[in-house]
Design a protein around this motif. Structure first.
Motif, mmCIF file in Angstrom:
data_model
loop_
_atom_site.group_PDB
_atom_site.id
_atom_site.type_symbol
_atom_site.label_atom_id
_atom_site.label_comp_id
_atom_site.label_asym_id
_atom_site.label_seq_id
_atom_site.Cartn_x
_atom_site.Cartn_y
_atom_site.Cartn_z
ATOM 1 N N ASN A 197 44.702 -9.101 -57.584
ATOM 2 C CA ASN A 197 43.700 -9.534 -56.607
ATOM 3 C C ASN A 197 44.335 -9.597 -55.225
ATOM 4 O OD1 ASN A 197 42.161 -11.557 -54.941
ATOM 5 N ND2 ASN A 197 40.812 -11.420 -56.705
ATOM 6 N N VAL A 198 43.902 -8.706 -54.330
ATOM 7 C CA VAL A 198 44.507 -8.608 -52.998
ATOM 8 C C VAL A 198 44.258 -9.863 -52.176
ATOM 9 C CG1 VAL A 198 44.419 -7.336 -50.822
ATOM 10 C CG2 VAL A 198 44.411 -6.098 -52.974
ATOM 11 N N VAL A 199 43.063 -10.429 -52.282
ATOM 12 C CA VAL A 199 42.731 -11.603 -51.471
ATOM 13 C C VAL A 199 43.676 -12.758 -51.787
ATOM 14 C CG1 VAL A 199 40.956 -13.306 -50.947
ATOM 15 C CG2 VAL A 199 40.328 -10.907 -51.250
ATOM 16 N N ARG A 200 43.847 -13.045 -53.096
ATOM 17 C CA ARG A 200 44.735 -14.145 -53.478
ATOM 18 C C ARG A 200 46.189 -13.810 -53.166
ATOM 19 N NH1 ARG A 200 41.331 -14.600 -58.219
ATOM 20 N NH2 ARG A 200 42.919 -13.566 -59.489
ATOM 21 N N ALA A 201 46.573 -12.552 -53.357
ATOM 22 C CA ALA A 201 47.956 -12.156 -53.077
ATOM 23 C C ALA A 201 48.280 -12.289 -51.590
ATOM 24 C CB ALA A 201 48.186 -10.716 -53.541
ATOM 25 N N ALA A 202 47.344 -11.890 -50.733
ATOM 26 C CA ALA A 202 47.570 -12.014 -49.289
ATOM 27 C C ALA A 202 47.675 -13.473 -48.878
ATOM 28 C CB ALA A 202 46.442 -11.318 -48.528
ATOM 29 N N ALA A 203 46.810 -14.321 -49.455
ATOM 30 C CA ALA A 203 46.864 -15.751 -49.133
ATOM 31 C C ALA A 203 48.194 -16.357 -49.560
ATOM 32 C CB ALA A 203 45.702 -16.479 -49.817
ATOM 33 N N ALA A 204 48.673 -15.981 -50.740
ATOM 34 C CA ALA A 204 49.955 -16.508 -51.213
ATOM 35 C C ALA A 204 51.119 -15.987 -50.390
ATOM 36 C CB ALA A 204 50.152 -16.131 -52.688
ATOM 37 N N SER A 205 50.954 -14.815 -49.774
ATOM 38 C CA SER A 205 52.033 -14.225 -48.985
ATOM 39 C C SER A 205 52.157 -14.857 -47.610
ATOM 40 C CB SER A 205 51.793 -12.717 -48.817
ATOM 41 O OG SER A 205 51.725 -12.085 -50.071
ATOM 42 N N GLY A 206 51.116 -15.559 -47.168
ATOM 43 C CA GLY A 206 51.162 -16.178 -45.856
ATOM 44 C C GLY A 206 50.967 -15.195 -44.719
ATOM 45 N N ILE A 207 50.351 -14.037 -44.990
ATOM 46 C CA ILE A 207 50.091 -13.064 -43.948
ATOM 47 C C ILE A 207 48.606 -12.723 -43.953
ATOM 48 C CG2 ILE A 207 52.395 -12.048 -43.967
ATOM 49 C CD1 ILE A 207 51.407 -9.832 -45.724
ATOM 50 N N ALA A 208 48.128 -12.217 -42.821
ATOM 51 C CA ALA A 208 46.720 -11.866 -42.714
ATOM 52 C C ALA A 208 46.355 -10.813 -43.742
ATOM 53 C CB ALA A 208 46.406 -11.357 -41.304
ATOM 54 N N ARG A 209 45.153 -10.920 -44.273
ATOM 55 C CA ARG A 209 44.723 -10.019 -45.331
ATOM 56 C C ARG A 209 44.758 -8.567 -44.882
ATOM 57 N NH1 ARG A 209 38.912 -11.318 -47.180
ATOM 58 N NH2 ARG A 209 39.869 -13.382 -47.180
ATOM 59 N N ARG A 210 44.377 -8.319 -43.607
ATOM 60 C CA ARG A 210 44.357 -6.939 -43.120
ATOM 61 C C ARG A 210 45.757 -6.337 -43.125
ATOM 62 N NH1 ARG A 210 44.034 -4.150 -37.737
ATOM 63 N NH2 ARG A 210 44.728 -6.107 -36.830
ATOM 64 N N TYR A 211 46.763 -7.136 -42.736
ATOM 65 C CA TYR A 211 48.135 -6.624 -42.726
ATOM 66 C C TYR A 211 48.600 -6.333 -44.158
ATOM 67 C CZ TYR A 211 53.116 -6.270 -41.714
ATOM 68 O OH TYR A 211 54.405 -5.840 -41.619
ATOM 69 N N PHE A 212 48.178 -7.178 -45.114
ATOM 70 C CA PHE A 212 48.515 -6.937 -46.515
ATOM 71 C C PHE A 212 47.902 -5.617 -46.980
ATOM 72 C CE2 PHE A 212 48.521 -7.358 -51.065
ATOM 73 C CZ PHE A 212 49.657 -8.102 -51.340
ATOM 74 N N TYR A 213 46.647 -5.379 -46.586
ATOM 75 C CA TYR A 213 46.010 -4.101 -46.929
ATOM 76 C C TYR A 213 46.787 -2.928 -46.348
ATOM 77 C CZ TYR A 213 41.658 -6.059 -48.797
ATOM 78 O OH TYR A 213 40.723 -6.697 -49.559
ATOM 79 N N VAL A 214 47.257 -3.103 -45.091
ATOM 80 C CA VAL A 214 48.004 -2.022 -44.441
ATOM 81 C C VAL A 214 49.264 -1.688 -45.236
ATOM 82 C CG1 VAL A 214 49.373 -1.415 -42.405
ATOM 83 C CG2 VAL A 214 47.115 -2.455 -42.131
ATOM 84 N N ILE A 215 50.015 -2.730 -45.621
ATOM 85 C CA ILE A 215 51.240 -2.523 -46.401
ATOM 86 C C ILE A 215 50.910 -1.858 -47.730
ATOM 87 C CG2 ILE A 215 53.175 -3.663 -47.560
ATOM 88 C CD1 ILE A 215 53.024 -5.842 -45.458
#
Length: 455
Positions: free
Chosen positions: A425-443
């Protein structure tokens, strides 16, 4: 005070240490077009006070010889700090043209044709400061950040437009996403439109959508970001860079809650909360004629200025430890000598640069200090990704290319690990990473081209 449509709430943070708890100051206009006006600073305001003719200024004057954002004034331990903000006619204190000066009371300050007297008066009761160390996923325990959180909470409870200002890397997008996630729209989409990353000829269709055949290459109808954000929040990033020809259309869309697709005839109703972020001084952009003043006033119902990291006392250590843990350094604490070096650095890239520095240290170990000696190459047990580091070093690449290769390996491993931990789940993973969701999508998209995210 309540936040109302058409009002402008300016919240800006600057370093000030403590403040004199035994006195407060009053600025009184004793001569000039605005004679009789006054403003009181008691040290409990969560912001510096802007003086000028702009509606964004807390102490607003009408003198046409005064610039829109003429000067700022703030309570500091030594008294008041008065700073000229690049005004046209200058700021004068006791007959001297000043740029940044401490005032103690009794001085005469000239702004345009107005003369202000600085007076010391009794201090009212001190207001408590929130003890919160974060708002949503925006982390910071410094007084400069804790002053922001109460207003952020109030803004999350409303639907008014917000302008978030600050240097590059201060966390503007993360703050916008946190406000969205704490609001009643949290279950709706959070969509980001970055004005600097879309080609000029595609800006309008990206904002408002297009119909099939509207232009060459439009083989199918496409929703714009307003329609994509229906029921949620749209963040227009770097709005100060938006082409002037589109500003009037954007204003119409915001005012009427409807958009017209390129090549379309009908208007589509949308329910969107609009927030905007910028690294630019929008008041100066308006004054220079590069940004529409009516769009500015429509967006700037509330304003938050995020302070740069160098002005957030104690937050380098707080964020350093936070990022170290979030990025996988759970097996051992962050080295204290590293934190001390970090505190001595100016961080021109702000929080983003600190985040990347921690990621680089975890990936490269001591090599992150840019030492070239092979003797500093850590063993596998000393640093993650040691095999990748050795392989990269053996390739004799230029430093930028070698660093990027190792960072790509780290990002790929980190994204795979955190996604696996959260069931893809990208949404939960981005939240746990402490970075904006859009940047997580970019990576994620960079590591797996064409991959589909699991929401």
């Amino acid at each position: 005070m309540p936040i109302e449509e058409g009002a402008s709430t300016v919240l800006q943070s600057r370093p000030r240490g403590g403040f004199n708890a035994t006195a407060t100051f009053r600025l009184r206009v004793v001569e000039g077009p605005d004679a009789g006006r006054e403003f009181v600073l008691d040290g409990t305001q969560p912001s510096r006070v802007l003086i000028g003719t702009s509606p964004a200024c807390a102490f607003r004057l009408s003198d046409r010889q005064i610039s829109r954002r003429h000067a700022s004034i703030d309570v500091v331990p030594e008294g008041l700090r008065l700073t000229d903000l690049g005004s046209t006619n200058g700021t004068w204190a006791n007959g001297l043209c000043v740029f940044d000066v401490r005032l103690h009371g009794g001085e005469l300050v000239r702004l345009g044709d107005n003369v202000l007297r600085v007076e010391v008066v009794a201090m009212p009761a001190e207001h408590p400061t929130t003890l919160a160390m974060r708002f949503g996923r925006l982390v910071g325990a410094s007084p400069e950040m804790r002053r922001l959180y109460p207003l952020c909470e109030r803004l999350a409870a409303t639907d008014v437009p917000v302008v978030i200002e600050g240097e590059t890397g201060t966390g503007k997008e993360l703050l916008a996403e946190s406000i969205h996630e704490e609001s009643a729209r949290e279950k709706g989409p959070f969509v980001v439109f970055d004005c600097t990353t879309v080609a000029a000829n595609l800006l309008e269709s990206t904002l408002f959508g297009h119909e099939r055949g509207a232009f060459t290459g439009a083989v199918a109808a496409r929703r714009g970001v307003f329609e994509q954000a229906h029921g949620g929040t749209l963040l227009i990033d770097e709005i100060g860079d938006l082409d002037a020809s589109l500003q009037s259309k954007l204003l119409r869309a915001i005012e009427r809650n409807e958009v017209q697709r390129v090549g379309g005839e009908k208007f589509v109703r949308v329910d969107v909360r609009v927030m905007a972020a910028t690294r630019r001084d929008l008041d100066k952009e308006v004054q220079a004629g590069r940004f529409r003043d009516d769009l500015f006033y429509r967006l700037a119902v509330a304003r938050i200025e995020l302070p740069p990291l160098r002005e957030r006392r104690g937050d380098v250590q707080v964020l350093g430890r936070y990022f170290w843990e979030q990025l996988g350094g759970t097996d051992k604490p962050i080295p204290e000598d590293l934190l001390r070096r970090f505190e001595e650095y100016g961080w021109p890239g702000n929080v983003r640069e600190l985040h990347n520095a921690i990621a680089r240290r975890l990936a490269l170990g001591d090599l992150a200090a840019m030492e070239r000696s092979r003797a500093l190459d850590p063993a596998p047990s000393q640093a993650p990704g040691a095999d990748v580091i050795k392989e990269t070093l053996a390739m004799d690449l230029p430093f930028p290319a070698a660093r990027q290769r190792v960072m790509n390996a780290f990002e790929r491993g980190y994204v795979e690990r955190v996604l696996a931990k959260h069931g893809g789940n990208v949404v939960r993973a981005a939240a746990a990473s402490g970075i904006a969701r859009r940047y997580f999508y970019v990576i994620k998209s960079r590591q797996r081209p064409g991959g589909q995210e699991n929401e």
